[in-house]
Write an enzyme that holds these catalytic residues in place. Structure first.
Site, PDB file in Angstrom:
ATOM      1  N   LYS A 223       0.846  -1.204  -0.071  1.00 23.22           N
ATOM      2  CA  LYS A 223      -0.006   0.032  -0.165  1.00 23.22           C
ATOM      3  C   LYS A 223       0.824   1.157   0.041  1.00 23.22           C
ATOM      4  CE  LYS A 223      -4.279  -1.877   1.219  1.00 23.22           C
ATOM      5  NZ  LYS A 223      -5.416  -2.001   2.081  1.00 23.22           N
ATOM      6  N   ARG A 257      -4.074 -10.062   4.562  1.00 23.64           N
ATOM      7  CA  ARG A 257      -4.508  -9.929   3.123  1.00 23.64           C
ATOM      8  C   ARG A 257      -3.055  -9.544   2.358  1.00 23.64           C
ATOM      9  NH1 ARG A 257      -6.210  -6.482  -0.758  1.00 23.64           N
ATOM     10  NH2 ARG A 257      -7.656  -7.413  -2.235  1.00 23.64           N
TER      11      ARG A 257
END
Ligand code: 8Y7
Length: 283
Positions: A223, A257
């Site tokens: 991210k 995840r």
């Protein structure tokens, strides 16, 4: 709290479980649309399972900041062939459908998916009903705003309290709809309408979200917050991603995840070895 009811089967969460990301989108932000073809998607999913994933999260709509929406039929055309083929090839694996659209959820559950991963926390009309009508696991995630504009101006007084309040409210909405609490996992939604300091506050205070008494799922893999911290480009964030996953595990995350399953598993093995040494009664 150490298991999740996914389609009538318990998913063991006594150790952190890995959810491998399978994007079947041509515009997904970190895989750059590498896995659009069904056959390739299946091959990649099997690779992720071999590397140690317990769940495969299949998404047909990019939720990256600024991404455009896709239609229901487009999303169904992308994900359903992959879910059907994977369900046939590996019937015991937990397949998760990453969508906010009730018709896509329903089609995926009918094709063998056993979990719904909804970044919109079942707020769409009819979404609670689709999940209540099935016995799938469900991930409720917090997001401020909508993907197209969510990173423009994230705004919180106290991000941890606000995320916790939202997730508590959605837990109650699920209970009111008749969804058993054992089926639910919660997610603070790293990067979804959050500036770096908001993401760091959540990562450092995961324990506070655990007061909601549900397992936590976290997605930090590749991210932009990791890019902000390290300066690394999307394709060069594996070390940062594994480090972040370990910090989340240390702070109580039950499901991670991730894109880089093998590397995350290796990191977790080191963390688990230390934990077993220091807390032998914990195993
Ligand atoms: C998350 C997610 C994405 C996350 C859950 C990406 C679909 C962006 N991030 N679902 N989805 N949690 N539950 O980086 O953090 O893969 S998409």
């Amino acid at each position: 709290m150490s298991w999740l009811d996914c389609g009538g089967q318990p998913l063991d969460l006594s150790q952190p479980a890995i959810m491998g990301v399978l994007n079947v989108t041509p515009d997904s932000f970190s895989d750059g649309g590498l896995w659009v073809d069904t056959e390739w998607a299946i091959a990649h999913a099997i690779e992720l399972l071999d590397e140690g994933a317990a769940i495969i999260d299949i998404g047909g709509e990019s939720t990256r900041p600024g991404a455009d929406a896709v239609t229901v039929s487009e999303e169904i055309d992308r994900v359903i062939p992959v879910i059907q083929a994977l369900h046939q090839a590996c019937p015991d694996v937990v397949l998760s459908i990453d969508t906010s659209k009730p018709p896509v959820m329903r089609a995926a559950l009918e094709s063998g998916a056993r979990m719904v991963n909804d970044v919109n926390a079942l707020q769409a009309d009819g979404a609670l009903e689709v999940v209540a009508d099935s016995d799938c696991g469900i991930c409720l995630m917090h997001m401020q705003g909508i993907p197209k504009t969510m990173q423009h101006q994230p705004d919180y007084v106290d991000v941890v309290t606000e995320v916790s309040g939202f997730l508590g409210g959605r837990l109650q909405a699920c209970a009111d709809a008749g969804i058993a609490v054992e089926r639910i996992v919660l997610d603070p939604g790293f990067g979804f309408g959050k500036a770096l300091q908001h993401n760091l506050a959540l990562l450092a205070n995961l324990q506070q979200l655990m007061k909601l008494q549900r397992p936590l799922l976290v997605g930090l893999s590749r991210k932009s917050m990791l890019g902000k911290i390290t300066g690394a480009e999307t394709g060069d964030r594996m070390v940062a991603s594994v480090s972040a996953a370990l910090l989340a595990a240390q702070n109580g995350a039950a499901i991670l995840r991730v894109h880089d399953v093998a590397a995350t598993c290796q990191g977790l093995q080191v963390w688990q070895a230390m934990r077993e040494y220091t807390q032998p009664d914990f195993i």
